[in-house]
Motif scaffolding. Sequence first.
Motif, PDB file in Angstrom:
ATOM      1  N   MET A   1       0.865  -1.262   0.021  1.00  0.00           N
ATOM      2  CA  MET A   1       0.104  -0.032   0.200  1.00  0.00           C
ATOM      3  C   MET A   1       0.916   1.422   0.137  1.00  0.00           C
ATOM      4  SD  MET A   1      -3.333   0.825   0.435  1.00  0.00           S
ATOM      5  CE  MET A   1      -4.037  -0.737   0.922  1.00  0.00           C
ATOM      6  N   ALA A   2       0.678   2.374  -0.521  1.00  0.00           N
ATOM      7  CA  ALA A   2       1.471   3.442  -0.749  1.00  0.00           C
ATOM      8  C   ALA A   2       0.482   4.516  -0.576  1.00  0.00           C
ATOM      9  CB  ALA A   2       1.898   3.480  -2.000  1.00  0.00           C
ATOM     10  N   ILE A   3       0.711   5.596  -0.014  1.00  0.00           N
ATOM     11  CA  ILE A   3       0.190   6.856  -0.235  1.00  0.00           C
ATOM     12  C   ILE A   3       1.004   8.190  -0.485  1.00  0.00           C
ATOM     13  CG2 ILE A   3      -1.487   6.473   1.704  1.00  0.00           C
ATOM     14  CD1 ILE A   3       0.187   8.193   3.576  1.00  0.00           C
ATOM     15  N   GLY A   4       0.611   9.082  -1.248  1.00  0.00           N
ATOM     16  CA  GLY A   4       1.312  10.224  -1.605  1.00  0.00           C
ATOM     17  C   GLY A   4       1.147  11.463  -0.589  1.00  0.00           C
ATOM     18  N   VAL A   5       2.302  12.191  -0.398  1.00  0.00           N
ATOM     19  CA  VAL A   5       2.340  13.467   0.479  1.00  0.00           C
ATOM     20  C   VAL A   5       3.244  14.406  -0.387  1.00  0.00           C
ATOM     21  CG1 VAL A   5       1.699  12.082   2.350  1.00  0.00           C
ATOM     22  CG2 VAL A   5       4.021  12.583   1.861  1.00  0.00           C
ATOM     23  N   GLU A   6       2.810  15.416   0.030  1.00  0.00           N
ATOM     24  CA  GLU A   6       3.411  16.427  -0.163  1.00  0.00           C
ATOM     25  C   GLU A   6       4.209  17.581   0.804  1.00  0.00           C
ATOM     26  OE1 GLU A   6       3.170  20.711  -2.837  1.00  0.00           O
ATOM     27  OE2 GLU A   6       2.270  19.007  -3.699  1.00  0.00           O
TER      28      GLU A   6
END
Length: 74
Positions: A1-6
């Motif tokens: 599972m992966a999530i993107g953040v800035e």
Amino acid sequence: MAIGVESKGESYGLLLDVIGEVLKLPIAGREDNPVNLDPALARVSAGVHRLDDKLVVILDIDRVLDVAPVVEAA
């Protein structure tokens, strides 16, 4: 599972083993870290929320992504 953040104008992908539940928690319910929280976890924590029988640690993404080496005084 992966999530993107800035963070700070850069994009990151965080790999996670498991996502158990996604919650929207009110800021008013956030508490300071307890004194007995593991120091390694406390360094990346923005506080905690108490939920029924659980303590949820809120991660500070900027601290998690701070990859500068930690310099300890001798």
